[in-house]
Write a protein that holds these residues in place. Sequence first.
Motif, PDB file in Angstrom:
ATOM      1  N   UNK A  10       0.815  -1.208   0.000  1.00  0.00           N
ATOM      2  CA  UNK A  10       0.000   0.000   0.000  1.00  0.00           C
ATOM      3  C   UNK A  10       0.855   1.267   0.000  1.00  0.00           C
ATOM      4  N   UNK A  11       2.134   1.138   0.260  1.00  0.00           N
ATOM      5  CA  UNK A  11       3.051   2.277   0.285  1.00  0.00           C
ATOM      6  C   UNK A  11       3.151   2.860  -1.121  1.00  0.00           C
ATOM      7  N   UNK A  12       2.809   4.132  -1.301  1.00  0.00           N
ATOM      8  CA  UNK A  12       2.822   4.731  -2.642  1.00  0.00           C
ATOM      9  C   UNK A  12       4.179   4.642  -3.345  1.00  0.00           C
ATOM     10  N   UNK A  13       5.261   4.716  -2.586  1.00  0.00           N
ATOM     11  CA  UNK A  13       6.590   4.613  -3.192  1.00  0.00           C
ATOM     12  C   UNK A  13       6.818   3.215  -3.738  1.00  0.00           C
ATOM     13  N   UNK A  14       6.428   2.201  -2.986  1.00  0.00           N
ATOM     14  CA  UNK A  14       6.582   0.815  -3.422  1.00  0.00           C
ATOM     15  C   UNK A  14       5.734   0.563  -4.657  1.00  0.00           C
ATOM     16  N   UNK A  15       4.511   1.028  -4.633  1.00  0.00           N
ATOM     17  CA  UNK A  15       3.610   0.852  -5.776  1.00  0.00           C
ATOM     18  C   UNK A  15       4.190   1.538  -7.015  1.00  0.00           C
ATOM     19  N   UNK A  16       4.682   2.749  -6.858  1.00  0.00           N
ATOM     20  CA  UNK A  16       5.257   3.485  -7.994  1.00  0.00           C
ATOM     21  C   UNK A  16       6.475   2.758  -8.553  1.00  0.00           C
ATOM     22  N   UNK A  17       7.287   2.193  -7.689  1.00  0.00           N
ATOM     23  CA  UNK A  17       8.468   1.449  -8.160  1.00  0.00           C
ATOM     24  C   UNK A  17       8.070   0.186  -8.906  1.00  0.00           C
ATOM     25  N   UNK A  18       7.073  -0.514  -8.405  1.00  0.00           N
ATOM     26  CA  UNK A  18       6.596  -1.713  -9.117  1.00  0.00           C
ATOM     27  C   UNK A  18       6.057  -1.336 -10.493  1.00  0.00           C
ATOM     28  N   UNK A  19       5.323  -0.243 -10.553  1.00  0.00           N
ATOM     29  CA  UNK A  19       4.766   0.194 -11.834  1.00  0.00           C
ATOM     30  C   UNK A  19       5.867   0.607 -12.796  1.00  0.00           C
ATOM     31  N   UNK A  20       6.878   1.292 -12.309  1.00  0.00           N
ATOM     32  CA  UNK A  20       8.004   1.700 -13.160  1.00  0.00           C
ATOM     33  C   UNK A  20       8.756   0.473 -13.670  1.00  0.00           C
ATOM     34  N   UNK A  21       8.952  -0.514 -12.812  1.00  0.00           N
ATOM     35  CA  UNK A  21       9.614  -1.747 -13.232  1.00  0.00           C
ATOM     36  C   UNK A  21       8.784  -2.432 -14.318  1.00  0.00           C
ATOM     37  N   UNK A  22       7.486  -2.488 -14.121  1.00  0.00           N
ATOM     38  CA  UNK A  22       6.603  -3.098 -15.114  1.00  0.00           C
ATOM     39  C   UNK A  22       6.645  -2.388 -16.456  1.00  0.00           C
ATOM     40  N   UNK A  23       6.673  -1.044 -16.423  1.00  0.00           N
ATOM     41  CA  UNK A  23       6.767  -0.282 -17.673  1.00  0.00           C
ATOM     42  C   UNK A  23       8.080  -0.566 -18.385  1.00  0.00           C
ATOM     43  N   UNK A  24       9.168  -0.648 -17.617  1.00  0.00           N
ATOM     44  CA  UNK A  24      10.480  -0.937 -18.218  1.00  0.00           C
ATOM     45  C   UNK A  24      10.498  -2.341 -18.801  1.00  0.00           C
ATOM     46  N   UNK A  25       9.927  -3.285 -18.089  1.00  0.00           N
ATOM     47  CA  UNK A  25       9.848  -4.662 -18.573  1.00  0.00           C
ATOM     48  C   UNK A  25       9.056  -4.721 -19.880  1.00  0.00           C
ATOM     49  N   UNK A  26       7.924  -4.032 -19.916  1.00  0.00           N
ATOM     50  CA  UNK A  26       7.099  -3.998 -21.126  1.00  0.00           C
ATOM     51  C   UNK A  26       7.863  -3.365 -22.286  1.00  0.00           C
ATOM     52  N   UNK A  27       8.563  -2.272 -22.001  1.00  0.00           N
ATOM     53  CA  UNK A  27       9.342  -1.579 -23.025  1.00  0.00           C
ATOM     54  C   UNK A  27      10.383  -2.521 -23.654  1.00  0.00           C
ATOM     55  N   UNK A  28      11.104  -3.243 -22.815  1.00  0.00           N
ATOM     56  CA  UNK A  28      12.112  -4.170 -23.325  1.00  0.00           C
ATOM     57  C   UNK A  28      11.475  -5.322 -24.095  1.00  0.00           C
ATOM     58  N   UNK A  29      10.347  -5.812 -23.591  1.00  0.00           N
ATOM     59  CA  UNK A  29       9.652  -6.916 -24.272  1.00  0.00           C
ATOM     60  C   UNK A  29       9.166  -6.481 -25.649  1.00  0.00           C
ATOM     61  N   UNK A  30       8.546  -5.321 -25.724  1.00  0.00           N
ATOM     62  CA  UNK A  30       8.016  -4.826 -26.998  1.00  0.00           C
ATOM     63  C   UNK A  30       9.157  -4.545 -27.976  1.00  0.00           C
ATOM     64  N   UNK A  31      10.246  -3.969 -27.470  1.00  0.00           N
ATOM     65  CA  UNK A  31      11.407  -3.672 -28.310  1.00  0.00           C
ATOM     66  C   UNK A  31      11.966  -4.933 -28.956  1.00  0.00           C
ATOM     67  N   UNK A  32      11.898  -6.038 -28.225  1.00  0.00           N
ATOM     68  CA  UNK A  32      12.416  -7.297 -28.767  1.00  0.00           C
ATOM     69  C   UNK A  32      11.363  -8.059 -29.575  1.00  0.00           C
ATOM     70  N   UNK A  33      10.172  -7.494 -29.693  1.00  0.00           N
ATOM     71  CA  UNK A  33       9.124  -8.108 -30.511  1.00  0.00           C
ATOM     72  C   UNK A  33       8.499  -9.350 -29.903  1.00  0.00           C
TER      73      UNK A  33
END
Length: 85
Positions: A10-33
């Motif tokens: 529930x900690x907003x900082x933890x949630x924001x970090x998880x979301x940022x990690x997820x966005x980065x993961x998605x970015x790398x996945x999409x970049x690699x097709x």
Amino acid sequence: MPNASAASSADPTVVARRQAFGRRLRELRVTTGRTQASTAAEAGIDRAFYVNVENGKNNISLDKIFALADALSVDAAELFRGLDS
């Protein structure tokens, strides 16, 4: 008294970090097709769990982070690049 896991999720900082990690993961996945399903399968992770990681909902273990980096053919540090900026 709530457990530490529930409190940290529930900690907003933890949630924001998880979301940022997820966005980065998605970015790398999409970049690699790759698809979510193929990335999850190659990393040995359940597809639904993987989707929730990309959406910032699931906490992911270090072992799974390394498995995802291998599946995406990147260094594990690449998954964290730019997260603090």
